[in-house]
Design a protein around this motif. Structure first.
Motif, PDB file in Angstrom:
ATOM      1  N   LYS A 104       0.852  -1.212   0.000  1.00 45.80           N
ATOM      2  CA  LYS A 104       0.000   0.000   0.000  1.00 45.80           C
ATOM      3  C   LYS A 104       0.878   1.249   0.000  1.00 45.80           C
ATOM      4  CE  LYS A 104      -4.626  -0.609   0.764  1.00 45.80           C
ATOM      5  NZ  LYS A 104      -5.427  -1.029   1.888  1.00 45.80           N
ATOM      6  N   VAL A 105       1.911   1.226   0.827  1.00 47.23           N
ATOM      7  CA  VAL A 105       2.805   2.387   0.904  1.00 47.23           C
ATOM      8  C   VAL A 105       3.507   2.580  -0.452  1.00 47.23           C
ATOM      9  CG1 VAL A 105       4.905   3.277   2.034  1.00 47.23           C
ATOM     10  CG2 VAL A 105       3.089   2.229   3.407  1.00 47.23           C
ATOM     11  N   GLY A 106       3.796   1.466  -1.108  1.00 45.82           N
ATOM     12  CA  GLY A 106       4.469   1.519  -2.409  1.00 45.82           C
ATOM     13  C   GLY A 106       3.599   2.062  -3.536  1.00 45.82           C
ATOM     14  N   THR A 107       2.301   2.263  -3.270  1.00 44.06           N
ATOM     15  CA  THR A 107       1.424   2.828  -4.321  1.00 44.06           C
ATOM     16  C   THR A 107       1.458   4.364  -4.295  1.00 44.06           C
ATOM     17  OG1 THR A 107      -0.511   2.913  -2.876  1.00 44.06           O
ATOM     18  CG2 THR A 107      -0.234   0.897  -4.185  1.00 44.06           C
ATOM     19  N   ILE A 108       2.056   4.943  -3.245  1.00 45.68           N
ATOM     20  CA  ILE A 108       2.014   6.407  -3.087  1.00 45.68           C
ATOM     21  C   ILE A 108       3.091   7.074  -3.951  1.00 45.68           C
ATOM     22  CG2 ILE A 108       2.186   8.300  -1.414  1.00 45.68           C
ATOM     23  CD1 ILE A 108       1.258   6.223   0.738  1.00 45.68           C
ATOM     24  N   LYS A 109       2.616   7.913  -4.859  1.00 48.72           N
ATOM     25  CA  LYS A 109       3.502   8.529  -5.859  1.00 48.72           C
ATOM     26  C   LYS A 109       4.706   9.240  -5.231  1.00 48.72           C
ATOM     27  CE  LYS A 109       2.461  12.294  -8.319  1.00 48.72           C
ATOM     28  NZ  LYS A 109       1.379  13.073  -8.898  1.00 48.72           N
ATOM     29  N   GLU A 110       4.449  10.035  -4.193  1.00 51.39           N
ATOM     30  CA  GLU A 110       5.516  10.835  -3.586  1.00 51.39           C
ATOM     31  C   GLU A 110       6.563   9.946  -2.900  1.00 51.39           C
ATOM     32  OE1 GLU A 110       2.310  11.352  -3.337  1.00 51.39           O
ATOM     33  OE2 GLU A 110       1.875  13.436  -3.838  1.00 51.39           O
ATOM     34  N   VAL A 111       6.106   8.824  -2.343  1.00 53.62           N
ATOM     35  CA  VAL A 111       7.049   7.878  -1.719  1.00 53.62           C
ATOM     36  C   VAL A 111       7.950   7.324  -2.814  1.00 53.62           C
ATOM     37  CG1 VAL A 111       7.261   5.626  -0.578  1.00 53.62           C
ATOM     38  CG2 VAL A 111       5.502   7.245   0.189  1.00 53.62           C
ATOM     39  N   ARG A 112       7.362   6.933  -3.931  1.00 53.82           N
ATOM     40  CA  ARG A 112       8.139   6.351  -5.027  1.00 53.82           C
ATOM     41  C   ARG A 112       9.134   7.378  -5.581  1.00 53.82           C
ATOM     42  NH1 ARG A 112       6.378   1.419  -5.662  1.00 53.82           N
ATOM     43  NH2 ARG A 112       8.102   1.081  -7.069  1.00 53.82           N
ATOM     44  N   GLN A 113       8.671   8.618  -5.725  1.00 54.13           N
ATOM     45  CA  GLN A 113       9.572   9.649  -6.278  1.00 54.13           C
ATOM     46  C   GLN A 113      10.803   9.812  -5.388  1.00 54.13           C
ATOM     47  OE1 GLN A 113       6.778  12.874  -6.535  1.00 54.13           O
ATOM     48  NE2 GLN A 113       6.427  12.566  -8.728  1.00 54.13           N
ATOM     49  N   LYS A 114      10.564   9.854  -4.087  1.00 47.20           N
ATOM     50  CA  LYS A 114      11.688  10.053  -3.161  1.00 47.20           C
ATOM     51  C   LYS A 114      12.651   8.865  -3.232  1.00 47.20           C
ATOM     52  CE  LYS A 114      12.828  10.355   1.746  1.00 47.20           C
ATOM     53  NZ  LYS A 114      13.187  11.617   2.364  1.00 47.20           N
ATOM     54  N   LEU A 115      12.092   7.652  -3.206  1.00 44.41           N
ATOM     55  CA  LEU A 115      12.962   6.471  -3.174  1.00 44.41           C
ATOM     56  C   LEU A 115      13.666   6.242  -4.516  1.00 44.41           C
ATOM     57  CD1 LEU A 115      11.009   3.993  -0.862  1.00 44.41           C
ATOM     58  CD2 LEU A 115      12.689   5.740  -0.281  1.00 44.41           C
ATOM     59  N   VAL A 116      12.970   6.502  -5.609  1.00 43.20           N
ATOM     60  CA  VAL A 116      13.606   6.331  -6.926  1.00 43.20           C
ATOM     61  C   VAL A 116      14.795   7.294  -7.051  1.00 43.20           C
ATOM     62  CG1 VAL A 116      13.286   6.673  -9.428  1.00 43.20           C
ATOM     63  CG2 VAL A 116      11.588   5.378  -8.129  1.00 43.20           C
ATOM     64  N   PHE A 117      14.617   8.521  -6.574  1.00 43.00           N
ATOM     65  CA  PHE A 117      15.700   9.506  -6.616  1.00 43.00           C
ATOM     66  C   PHE A 117      16.925   8.992  -5.838  1.00 43.00           C
ATOM     67  CE2 PHE A 117      17.835  13.210  -4.672  1.00 43.00           C
ATOM     68  CZ  PHE A 117      18.264  13.850  -5.826  1.00 43.00           C
ATOM     69  N   LEU A 118      16.675   8.484  -4.618  1.00 41.25           N
ATOM     70  CA  LEU A 118      17.775   7.950  -3.796  1.00 41.25           C
ATOM     71  C   LEU A 118      18.452   6.761  -4.488  1.00 41.25           C
ATOM     72  CD1 LEU A 118      16.239   7.860  -0.179  1.00 41.25           C
ATOM     73  CD2 LEU A 118      18.224   9.170  -0.947  1.00 41.25           C
ATOM     74  N   GLN A 119      17.617   5.885  -5.067  1.00 42.06           N
ATOM     75  CA  GLN A 119      18.150   4.679  -5.720  1.00 42.06           C
ATOM     76  C   GLN A 119      19.001   5.053  -6.933  1.00 42.06           C
ATOM     77  OE1 GLN A 119      14.360   2.837  -6.315  1.00 42.06           O
ATOM     78  NE2 GLN A 119      14.112   2.461  -4.118  1.00 42.06           N
ATOM     79  N   GLN A 120      18.561   6.072  -7.672  1.00 40.03           N
ATOM     80  CA  GLN A 120      19.334   6.479  -8.852  1.00 40.03           C
ATOM     81  C   GLN A 120      20.681   7.055  -8.433  1.00 40.03           C
ATOM     82  OE1 GLN A 120      16.337   8.842 -10.884  1.00 40.03           O
ATOM     83  NE2 GLN A 120      15.818   7.114 -12.208  1.00 40.03           N
ATOM     84  N   GLN A 121      20.701   7.758  -7.293  1.00 40.35           N
ATOM     85  CA  GLN A 121      21.987   8.275  -6.779  1.00 40.35           C
ATOM     86  C   GLN A 121      22.904   7.116  -6.398  1.00 40.35           C
ATOM     87  OE1 GLN A 121      20.745  10.809  -3.505  1.00 40.35           O
ATOM     88  NE2 GLN A 121      21.440  12.605  -4.636  1.00 40.35           N
TER      89      GLN A 121
END
Ligand code: DC
Length: 228
Positions: A104-121
């Motif tokens: 459920k938490v993984g469906t939240i757009k803003e959560v994904r944006q933050k984590l994707v940014f960190l992962q790309q770094q």
């Protein structure tokens, strides 16, 4: 030898992290467990009472995202350990309670944006193995090797049940299977970067493969991409 980026996606409990850890060790690459990052955000939400009866208070969680910091540190065995706001949470993020709320938490757009940014770094320099659901499609679409893992549902449930049992968590295989199916369904049908196989991903069905057989096959794929 040239260092590449390896993206591993697939359903829950297919052995993605086992393979990713083996590859990172063998190749001397960095391993990034992106599921652990979604689990850490979920734990934060639970600790702050943003999740009640499986319902996530999205507004409050999104407001609090700037307060969340996640990082990994290597332990004595060189395995990454997850930290949430400087506190070790490796065991807490693996409980069934977190597993039941994390999709459920993984469906939240803003959560994904933050984590994707960190992962790309974390993956920016290459020489990385990253596992998750959207790595080959969203986080590292340029990865030289993309693997999409799958395995029979009952085999996956049994493996996960054994893993929990070894950690002292007694669950029935049925409840573990239900949790897997439920997560697969949410992960595959969410609007925001759902679990899908990248067009250029190689499918790895490990229902009948041992860990060693699987590793051998994937190392062959790596070699084909690094010795060119
Ligand atoms: O890999 P895992 O089971 O620890 O992942 C936990 C959950 O996090 C999973 O149900 C889906 C979500 N997840 C995601 O949405 N995107 C990722 N890249 C990794 C995990």
């Amino acid at each position: 030898m040239k260092k590449i980026s390896i993206a591993i996606d697939g359903y829950s409990s297919c052995g993605k992290s086992t393979l990713a850890k083996q590859l990172a060790k063998q190749l001397g690459y960095v391993y990034v467990d992106t599921g652990a990052m979604y689990r850490a955000v979920t734990l934060f939400a639970m600790q702050n009472n943003f999740i009640n009866d499986g319902e996530v208070n999205t507004e409050h969680l999104v407001e609090s995202l700037p307060e969340i910091s996640i990082h990994f540190e290597l332990n004595e065995e060189n395995h990454p350990v997850t930290y949430l706001n400087q506190k070790k949470v490796e065991a807490e993020i693996r409980t069934m309670e977190v597993s039941n709320n994390v999709s459920k938490v993984g469906t939240i757009k803003e959560v994904r944006q933050k984590l994707v940014f960190l992962q790309q770094q974390m993956g920016a320099k290459g020489g990385v193995v990253m596992d998750g659901r959207d790595i080959g499609t969203v986080v590292m679409p340029e990865a030289e090797l993309k693997i999409f893992m799958t395995a029979d549902n009952n085999v996956r449930a049994k493996r996960r049940w054994l893993e929990l049992k070894e950690k002292g968590q007694e669950e029935t295989i049925e409840s573990v299977l239900e949790n897997l199916k439920h997560r697969d369904n949410i992960d595959s049908t969410r609007a925001e970067s759902p679990l899908t196989q990248a067009n250029d991903a190689l499918v790895l069905d490990n229902t009948n493969l041992s860990r060693d057989e699987q590793l051998k096959l994937v190392l062959k794929w790596v070699k084909e991409r690094t010795s060119a």
